[in-house]
Scaffold this motif. Sequence first.
Motif, PDB file in Angstrom:
ATOM      1  N   VAL A   5       0.826  -1.210   0.000  1.00  0.00           N
ATOM      2  CA  VAL A   5       0.000   0.000   0.000  1.00  0.00           C
ATOM      3  C   VAL A   5       0.862   1.262   0.000  1.00  0.00           C
ATOM      4  CG1 VAL A   5      -1.877  -1.188   1.185  1.00  0.00           C
ATOM      5  CG2 VAL A   5      -0.165   0.031   2.531  1.00  0.00           C
ATOM      6  N   GLY A   6       2.175   1.104  -0.138  1.00  0.00           N
ATOM      7  CA  GLY A   6       3.042   2.270  -0.242  1.00  0.00           C
ATOM      8  C   GLY A   6       2.817   3.004  -1.553  1.00  0.00           C
ATOM      9  N   VAL A   7       3.273   4.239  -1.606  1.00  0.00           N
ATOM     10  CA  VAL A   7       3.124   5.068  -2.802  1.00  0.00           C
ATOM     11  C   VAL A   7       4.479   5.294  -3.472  1.00  0.00           C
ATOM     12  CG1 VAL A   7       2.404   7.305  -3.698  1.00  0.00           C
ATOM     13  CG2 VAL A   7       1.078   6.204  -1.875  1.00  0.00           C
ATOM     14  N   ASN A   8       5.488   5.595  -2.691  1.00  0.00           N
ATOM     15  CA  ASN A   8       6.816   5.887  -3.220  1.00  0.00           C
ATOM     16  C   ASN A   8       7.738   4.679  -3.086  1.00  0.00           C
ATOM     17  OD1 ASN A   8       6.155   8.622  -3.767  1.00  0.00           O
ATOM     18  ND2 ASN A   8       6.494   9.116  -1.598  1.00  0.00           N
ATOM     19  N   CYS A   9       8.737   4.625  -3.980  1.00  0.00           N
ATOM     20  CA  CYS A   9       9.754   3.578  -3.915  1.00  0.00           C
ATOM     21  C   CYS A   9      10.795   3.907  -2.847  1.00  0.00           C
ATOM     22  CB  CYS A   9      10.460   3.445  -5.267  1.00  0.00           C
ATOM     23  SG  CYS A   9       9.720   2.210  -6.349  1.00  0.00           S
ATOM     24  N   VAL A  10      11.404   2.861  -2.320  1.00  0.00           N
ATOM     25  CA  VAL A  10      12.583   3.057  -1.479  1.00  0.00           C
ATOM     26  C   VAL A  10      13.647   3.758  -2.301  1.00  0.00           C
ATOM     27  CG1 VAL A  10      14.443   1.840  -0.297  1.00  0.00           C
ATOM     28  CG2 VAL A  10      12.113   1.014  -0.078  1.00  0.00           C
ATOM     29  N   SER A  11      14.357   4.684  -1.680  1.00  0.00           N
ATOM     30  CA  SER A  11      15.435   5.394  -2.371  1.00  0.00           C
ATOM     31  C   SER A  11      16.521   5.771  -1.365  1.00  0.00           C
ATOM     32  CB  SER A  11      14.899   6.647  -3.059  1.00  0.00           C
ATOM     33  OG  SER A  11      14.711   7.698  -2.133  1.00  0.00           O
ATOM     34  N   PRO A  12      17.686   6.194  -1.867  1.00  0.00           N
ATOM     35  CA  PRO A  12      18.747   6.638  -0.937  1.00  0.00           C
ATOM     36  C   PRO A  12      18.320   7.792  -0.040  1.00  0.00           C
ATOM     37  CG  PRO A  12      19.675   6.186  -3.093  1.00  0.00           C
ATOM     38  CD  PRO A  12      18.191   6.078  -3.245  1.00  0.00           C
ATOM     39  N   LEU A  13      17.247   8.505  -0.409  1.00  0.00           N
ATOM     40  CA  LEU A  13      16.744   9.576   0.457  1.00  0.00           C
ATOM     41  C   LEU A  13      16.221   9.036   1.788  1.00  0.00           C
ATOM     42  CD1 LEU A  13      14.814  11.902  -2.043  1.00  0.00           C
ATOM     43  CD2 LEU A  13      17.037  12.311  -0.953  1.00  0.00           C
ATOM     44  N   PHE A  17      -3.549  -4.604   5.896  1.00  0.00           N
ATOM     45  CA  PHE A  17      -2.449  -3.643   5.855  1.00  0.00           C
ATOM     46  C   PHE A  17      -2.763  -2.370   6.653  1.00  0.00           C
ATOM     47  CE2 PHE A  17      -1.716  -6.115   1.919  1.00  0.00           C
ATOM     48  CZ  PHE A  17      -0.418  -6.525   2.163  1.00  0.00           C
ATOM     49  N   ASN A  18      -4.053  -2.070   6.820  1.00  0.00           N
ATOM     50  CA  ASN A  18      -4.410  -0.869   7.584  1.00  0.00           C
ATOM     51  C   ASN A  18      -4.086  -0.999   9.074  1.00  0.00           C
ATOM     52  OD1 ASN A  18      -6.435  -2.879   7.799  1.00  0.00           O
ATOM     53  ND2 ASN A  18      -7.931  -1.367   8.485  1.00  0.00           N
ATOM     54  N   ARG A  19      -3.791  -2.218   9.535  1.00  0.00           N
ATOM     55  CA  ARG A  19      -3.431  -2.430  10.935  1.00  0.00           C
ATOM     56  C   ARG A  19      -1.914  -2.533  11.132  1.00  0.00           C
ATOM     57  NH1 ARG A  19      -6.718  -7.129  13.633  1.00  0.00           N
ATOM     58  NH2 ARG A  19      -5.858  -6.060  15.472  1.00  0.00           N
ATOM     59  N   MET A  20      -1.172  -2.222  10.071  1.00  0.00           N
ATOM     60  CA  MET A  20       0.298  -2.219  10.142  1.00  0.00           C
ATOM     61  C   MET A  20       0.752  -0.840   9.689  1.00  0.00           C
ATOM     62  SD  MET A  20       0.901  -6.064   8.636  1.00  0.00           S
ATOM     63  CE  MET A  20      -0.518  -6.020   7.542  1.00  0.00           C
ATOM     64  N   ARG A  21       0.747   0.089  10.612  1.00  0.00           N
ATOM     65  CA  ARG A  21       0.894   1.508  10.271  1.00  0.00           C
ATOM     66  C   ARG A  21       2.330   2.005  10.422  1.00  0.00           C
ATOM     67  NH1 ARG A  21      -1.757   4.333  14.142  1.00  0.00           N
ATOM     68  NH2 ARG A  21      -1.731   2.524  15.531  1.00  0.00           N
ATOM     69  N   SER A  22       2.644   2.959   9.554  1.00  0.00           N
ATOM     70  CA  SER A  22       3.956   3.598   9.597  1.00  0.00           C
ATOM     71  C   SER A  22       3.865   4.947   8.898  1.00  0.00           C
ATOM     72  CB  SER A  22       5.001   2.722   8.894  1.00  0.00           C
ATOM     73  OG  SER A  22       6.179   3.466   8.630  1.00  0.00           O
ATOM     74  N   PRO A  23       4.625   5.932   9.341  1.00  0.00           N
ATOM     75  CA  PRO A  23       4.645   7.216   8.637  1.00  0.00           C
ATOM     76  C   PRO A  23       5.458   7.165   7.343  1.00  0.00           C
ATOM     77  CG  PRO A  23       6.155   7.283  10.499  1.00  0.00           C
ATOM     78  CD  PRO A  23       5.428   5.972  10.576  1.00  0.00           C
ATOM     79  N   HIS A  24       6.133   6.005   7.101  1.00  0.00           N
ATOM     80  CA  HIS A  24       7.004   5.918   5.923  1.00  0.00           C
ATOM     81  C   HIS A  24       6.769   4.610   5.161  1.00  0.00           C
ATOM     82  CE1 HIS A  24       9.056   9.284   7.777  1.00  0.00           C
ATOM     83  NE2 HIS A  24       9.253   8.558   8.869  1.00  0.00           N
ATOM     84  N   PRO A  25       5.584   4.408   4.575  1.00  0.00           N
ATOM     85  CA  PRO A  25       5.361   3.199   3.769  1.00  0.00           C
ATOM     86  C   PRO A  25       6.114   3.308   2.441  1.00  0.00           C
ATOM     87  CG  PRO A  25       3.465   4.641   3.613  1.00  0.00           C
ATOM     88  CD  PRO A  25       4.393   5.282   4.614  1.00  0.00           C
ATOM     89  N   ARG A  26       6.692   2.201   2.007  1.00  0.00           N
ATOM     90  CA  ARG A  26       7.482   2.212   0.780  1.00  0.00           C
ATOM     91  C   ARG A  26       7.242   0.950  -0.055  1.00  0.00           C
ATOM     92  NH1 ARG A  26       7.903   6.681   2.253  1.00  0.00           N
ATOM     93  NH2 ARG A  26       9.802   7.962   2.520  1.00  0.00           N
ATOM     94  N   LEU A  27       7.504   1.125  -1.359  1.00  0.00           N
ATOM     95  CA  LEU A  27       7.496   0.016  -2.305  1.00  0.00           C
ATOM     96  C   LEU A  27       8.933  -0.276  -2.721  1.00  0.00           C
ATOM     97  CD1 LEU A  27       4.617   1.286  -4.606  1.00  0.00           C
ATOM     98  CD2 LEU A  27       4.455  -0.665  -3.053  1.00  0.00           C
ATOM     99  N   LEU A  28       9.165  -1.495  -3.172  1.00  0.00           N
ATOM    100  CA  LEU A  28      10.475  -1.834  -3.728  1.00  0.00           C
ATOM    101  C   LEU A  28      10.411  -1.782  -5.246  1.00  0.00           C
ATOM    102  CD1 LEU A  28      11.748  -4.829  -1.571  1.00  0.00           C
ATOM    103  CD2 LEU A  28      12.885  -2.628  -1.868  1.00  0.00           C
ATOM    104  N   PRO A  29      11.475  -1.355  -5.907  1.00  0.00           N
ATOM    105  CA  PRO A  29      11.514  -1.381  -7.368  1.00  0.00           C
ATOM    106  C   PRO A  29      11.721  -2.803  -7.872  1.00  0.00           C
ATOM    107  CG  PRO A  29      13.607  -0.631  -6.521  1.00  0.00           C
ATOM    108  CD  PRO A  29      12.708  -0.790  -5.323  1.00  0.00           C
ATOM    109  N   TYR A  30      11.799  -2.937  -9.174  1.00  0.00           N
ATOM    110  CA  TYR A  30      11.947  -4.242  -9.823  1.00  0.00           C
ATOM    111  C   TYR A  30      13.236  -4.929  -9.383  1.00  0.00           C
ATOM    112  CZ  TYR A  30      12.583  -7.723 -13.504  1.00  0.00           C
ATOM    113  OH  TYR A  30      12.785  -8.885 -14.194  1.00  0.00           O
ATOM    114  N   LEU A  31      13.080  -6.136  -8.857  1.00  0.00           N
ATOM    115  CA  LEU A  31      14.212  -6.999  -8.505  1.00  0.00           C
ATOM    116  C   LEU A  31      13.768  -8.445  -8.720  1.00  0.00           C
ATOM    117  CD1 LEU A  31      15.308  -5.212  -5.210  1.00  0.00           C
ATOM    118  CD2 LEU A  31      16.678  -5.318  -7.300  1.00  0.00           C
TER     119      LEU A  31
END
Length: 271
Positions: free
Chosen positions: A107-115, A140-154
């Motif tokens: 349910v993340g919106v942005n990818c993990v990045s060096p930022l 997933f709504n019961r596993m909360r975080s201020p920083h949800p992320r997706l992984l890119p293609y691997l």
Amino acid sequence: MSARNRGKGKRGGGAHGQYRNVKTNRNCERQLAQRACDLVGDDSDSSSSSSDAGIDGIGHPPDFPIAMWDLNHCDPKKCSGRKLARLGLIENLRLGQKFPGLVLTPVGVNCVSPLDKDIVGAAGVAVVDCSWAKLEETPFNRMRSPHPRLLPYLVAANPINYGKPCKLSCVEAIAATLYICGYVDEAQWYMGKFSWGHSFIELNETLLNSYAECKSSEEIVRVQNEYLEKEQAAHNKPKDFSEFYPTSSSSSDEEDDDKDIKNNCVETNVK
């Protein structure tokens, strides 16, 4: 029938039943993959001294928390998250418990990045240990975080999903995040806990290094898409088999051989 005979009959029947339903090559391949996972699971249950002996000198442990929500979807013998828990290398979170660090979730919106390096260094990384076949029923709504992320293609290297894109195990997802965020030694340390772990970084080394050089999540997505486009173009490109064709010199040699045979035949007839 005696108890001894009944026992023998059951054992024979069990062995027969185990292979009775194997009707296709795909089923055979699936059983082989499952057996490979069992072997990995057997290795994980060995003594701590023998397990540690194989990972000394490979990276070092992180000084920030690594956690997971375990939804009990997976076979404990084949689950990389469960093995990390048995080794005391990951913290188990409860449903409804908030994790302050970076969380890998669909349910993340942005990818993990060096930022995200500072977030990981300060508050850690968490994963959701669930089955890919049960994503729709995962809360997933019961596993909360201020920083949800997706992984890119691997590409996965674990025995269950080897070679499949994006079907990473828990430890692969953790290691990929650490690697992209600049914690390469920590990523290698976690993958070193598994007999197949080195394969994950070897399979994805080019991509991981490219992602680690990006400046933002948007740039990572661009690098990912460019890589996939190149792979697709290479796949669609007509195969060039010219190097396997006979060369002109070989053709002329064959012609010379044919002439020699004809001349020999003529000389034989003349005699």
